[in-house]
Design an enzyme around this catalytic site. Structure first.
Site, PDB file in Angstrom:
ATOM      1  N   GLN A  21     -11.931  -7.888  -0.868  1.00 17.98           N
ATOM      2  CA  GLN A  21     -11.020  -9.037  -0.930  1.00 17.98           C
ATOM      3  C   GLN A  21      -9.799  -8.827  -0.036  1.00 17.98           C
ATOM      4  OE1 GLN A  21     -12.073 -11.804  -2.261  1.00 17.98           O
ATOM      5  NE2 GLN A  21     -13.911 -10.635  -2.793  1.00 17.98           N
ATOM      6  N   GLU A  22      -9.338  -7.572   0.049  1.00 18.85           N
ATOM      7  CA  GLU A  22      -8.214  -7.279   0.954  1.00 18.85           C
ATOM      8  C   GLU A  22      -8.565  -7.713   2.367  1.00 18.85           C
ATOM      9  OE1 GLU A  22      -6.392  -3.357   0.701  1.00 18.85           O
ATOM     10  OE2 GLU A  22      -7.182  -3.084  -1.311  1.00 18.85           O
TER      11      GLU A  22
ATOM     12  N   SER B 115      -9.117   0.401   7.432  1.00 21.07           N
ATOM     13  CA  SER B 115     -10.099  -0.685   7.276  1.00 21.07           C
ATOM     14  C   SER B 115      -9.416  -2.060   7.269  1.00 21.07           C
ATOM     15  CB  SER B 115     -10.959  -0.485   6.025  1.00 21.07           C
ATOM     16  OG  SER B 115     -10.228  -0.740   4.858  1.00 21.07           O
TER      17      SER B 115
ATOM     18  N   HIS C  80      -1.305  -4.830  -0.766  1.00 18.04           N
ATOM     19  CA  HIS C  80      -1.260  -3.865  -1.868  1.00 18.04           C
ATOM     20  C   HIS C  80      -2.454  -4.102  -2.789  1.00 18.04           C
ATOM     21  CE1 HIS C  80       0.474  -1.029  -4.662  1.00 18.04           C
ATOM     22  NE2 HIS C  80       0.215  -1.900  -5.628  1.00 18.04           N
TER      23      HIS C  80
ATOM     24  N   ARG D 290      14.068  10.875   6.744  1.00 20.16           N
ATOM     25  CA  ARG D 290      13.495   9.524   6.753  1.00 20.16           C
ATOM     26  C   ARG D 290      14.218   8.606   7.756  1.00 20.16           C
ATOM     27  NH1 ARG D 290      10.198   7.792   3.231  1.00 20.16           N
ATOM     28  NH2 ARG D 290      10.768   9.284   1.633  1.00 20.16           N
TER      29      ARG D 290
ATOM     30  N   LEU E  65      10.009  -1.220  -3.664  1.00 19.43           N
ATOM     31  CA  LEU E  65       8.647  -0.797  -3.310  1.00 19.43           C
ATOM     32  C   LEU E  65       7.578  -1.743  -3.879  1.00 19.43           C
ATOM     33  CD1 LEU E  65       6.819   1.525  -2.093  1.00 19.43           C
ATOM     34  CD2 LEU E  65       6.736   2.422  -4.425  1.00 19.43           C
TER      35      LEU E  65
ATOM     36  N   LEU F 222       9.802   3.012   3.430  1.00 16.81           N
ATOM     37  CA  LEU F 222      10.705   2.670   4.527  1.00 16.81           C
ATOM     38  C   LEU F 222      12.127   2.513   4.003  1.00 16.81           C
ATOM     39  CD1 LEU F 222       8.234   0.137   6.112  1.00 16.81           C
ATOM     40  CD2 LEU F 222       8.987   2.282   7.179  1.00 16.81           C
TER      41      LEU F 222
ATOM     42  N   MET G  91       1.484   4.569   4.456  1.00 18.95           N
ATOM     43  CA  MET G  91       1.893   5.227   3.224  1.00 18.95           C
ATOM     44  C   MET G  91       3.214   5.979   3.374  1.00 18.95           C
ATOM     45  SD  MET G  91      -0.366   3.916   1.582  1.00 18.95           S
ATOM     46  CE  MET G  91      -1.301   4.284   0.141  1.00 18.95           C
ATOM     47  N   ARG G  92       4.209   5.294   3.942  1.00 24.43           N
ATOM     48  CA  ARG G  92       5.553   5.864   4.033  1.00 24.43           C
ATOM     49  C   ARG G  92       6.518   4.876   3.407  1.00 24.43           C
ATOM     50  NH1 ARG G  92       6.916  10.681   4.935  1.00 24.43           N
ATOM     51  NH2 ARG G  92       8.867  10.060   5.906  1.00 24.43           N
TER      52      ARG G  92
HETATM   53  C1  GAR Z   1      -5.589  -0.282   1.020  1.00 26.06           C
HETATM   54  O1  GAR Z   1      -6.299  -0.413  -0.183  1.00 26.06           O
HETATM   55  C2  GAR Z   1      -4.202  -0.853   0.891  1.00 26.06           C
HETATM   56  O2  GAR Z   1      -4.152  -1.982   0.053  1.00 26.06           O
HETATM   57  C3  GAR Z   1      -3.459   0.306   0.287  1.00 26.06           C
HETATM   58  O3  GAR Z   1      -3.955   1.434   0.953  1.00 26.06           O
HETATM   59  C4  GAR Z   1      -5.312   1.195   1.326  1.00 26.06           C
HETATM   60  C5  GAR Z   1      -5.449   1.500   2.797  1.00 26.06           C
HETATM   61  O4  GAR Z   1      -6.788   1.392   3.217  1.00 26.06           O
HETATM   62  N1  GAR Z   1      -2.044   0.160   0.420  1.00 26.06           N
HETATM   63  C6  GAR Z   1      -1.158   0.514  -0.497  1.00 26.06           C
HETATM   64  O5  GAR Z   1      -1.463   1.058  -1.532  1.00 26.06           O
HETATM   65  C7  GAR Z   1       0.284   0.181  -0.153  1.00 26.06           C
HETATM   66  N2  GAR Z   1       1.119   0.281  -1.301  1.00 26.06           N
HETATM   67  P1  GAR Z   1      -7.132   1.102   4.725  1.00 26.06           P
HETATM   68  O6  GAR Z   1      -6.408   2.184   5.537  1.00 26.06           O
HETATM   69  O7  GAR Z   1      -8.619   1.268   4.791  1.00 26.06           O
HETATM   70  O8  GAR Z   1      -6.661  -0.262   5.069  1.00 26.06           O
END
Ligand code: GAR
Length: 212
Positions: free
Chosen positions: A169-170, A13, A105, A61, A140, A89, A86-87
């Site tokens: 908000q993201e 998203s 985040h 990795r 991290l 690095l 979600m990896r």
């Molecule tokens: C989001 O909330 C993002 O902030 C989080 O994963 C979600 C992904 O959603 N990221 C983390 O937690 C990174 N540490 P999305 O695939 O719908 O963007």
């Protein structure tokens, strides 16, 4: 050339919010480490080039990160935006792209790095929660902050309602941060990020709200 690479692992998203923002990027490439990421389909719909590098097919990795870096370098990106990637690095990877590797985040960093941020926020009883866009460093969910958004935690909030309001908000702040970077509106001073065109100042969010 202003090329942008977006790394995803799942829903996508935030990636969609970036694709909808219409940056001045000559080319946008979406790379997923997960062949089943629903975000891949969305990316194709928006006309972005997609690449899958399944981390499970690599012995460790380092070899995955090397393959990922090869694909990224072929795109010659100005910026690499992690959008729910979600990896973890490797340090070497992070160093290679230092200063042009951004992440979003779901917490007000440095509070709540890692997973389960909304549940932990509720558990701690904090009154203000939010999200952060930052440059990635070896640590991290840590690094120079570009922009943050804060929302009140409501008494009736559950993990789900809180996550949904933070996600809204993201989708506002990530496109803004990427736009600033792509348009050279961001300057580094030591460990700080200065936004050159920032016009928003002196706004405060109180939770609970103060009486009038
Ligand atoms: C989001 O909330 C993002 O902030 C989080 O994963 C979600 C992904 O959603 N990221 C983390 O937690 C990174 N540490 P999305 O695939 O719908 O963007």
């Amino acid at each position: 050339m202003k090329s942008l690479v977006i790394l995803i692992s799942g829903r996508g998203s935030n990636m969609q919010a970036l694709l909808e923002a219409g940056f001045q990027a000559d080319r946008i490439t979406v790379i997923s480490n997960n062949p089943n990421a629903t975000g891949l389909e969305i990316a194709r719909k928006y006309g972005a080039k997609t690449i899958v590098i399944d981390h499970r097919t690599f012995p460790d990795r380092q070899t995955f990160d090397t393959a990922l870096a090869e694909k990224i370098d072929a795109c010659q990106p100005k910026l690499i935006a992690l959008a729910g990637f979600m990896r973890i690095l490797s340090d070497r990877f992070v160093q290679r792209y230092q200063g042009r590797l951004m992440n979003i985040h779901p917490s007000l960093l440095p509070a709540f790095p890692g997973l389960g941020t909304h549940a932990r926020a509720l558990q701690e009883g904090i009154k203000i929660h939010g999200c952060t866009v930052h440059f990635v460093t070896a640590q991290l969910d840590h690094g120079p902050v570009v922009i943050q958004a804060a929302i009140p935690v409501l008494p009736e909030d559950t993990e789900e309602t809180l996550a949904a309001r933070v996600l809204q908000q993201e989708h506002r702040i990530y496109p803004q941060a990427v736009r600033w970077f792509m348009e050279d509106q961001i300057r580094f001073t030591e460990n700080h990020v200065e936004v050159i065109d920032s016009s928003v100042r002196e706004i405060a969010l109180y939770s609970p709200g103060l009486p009038e």
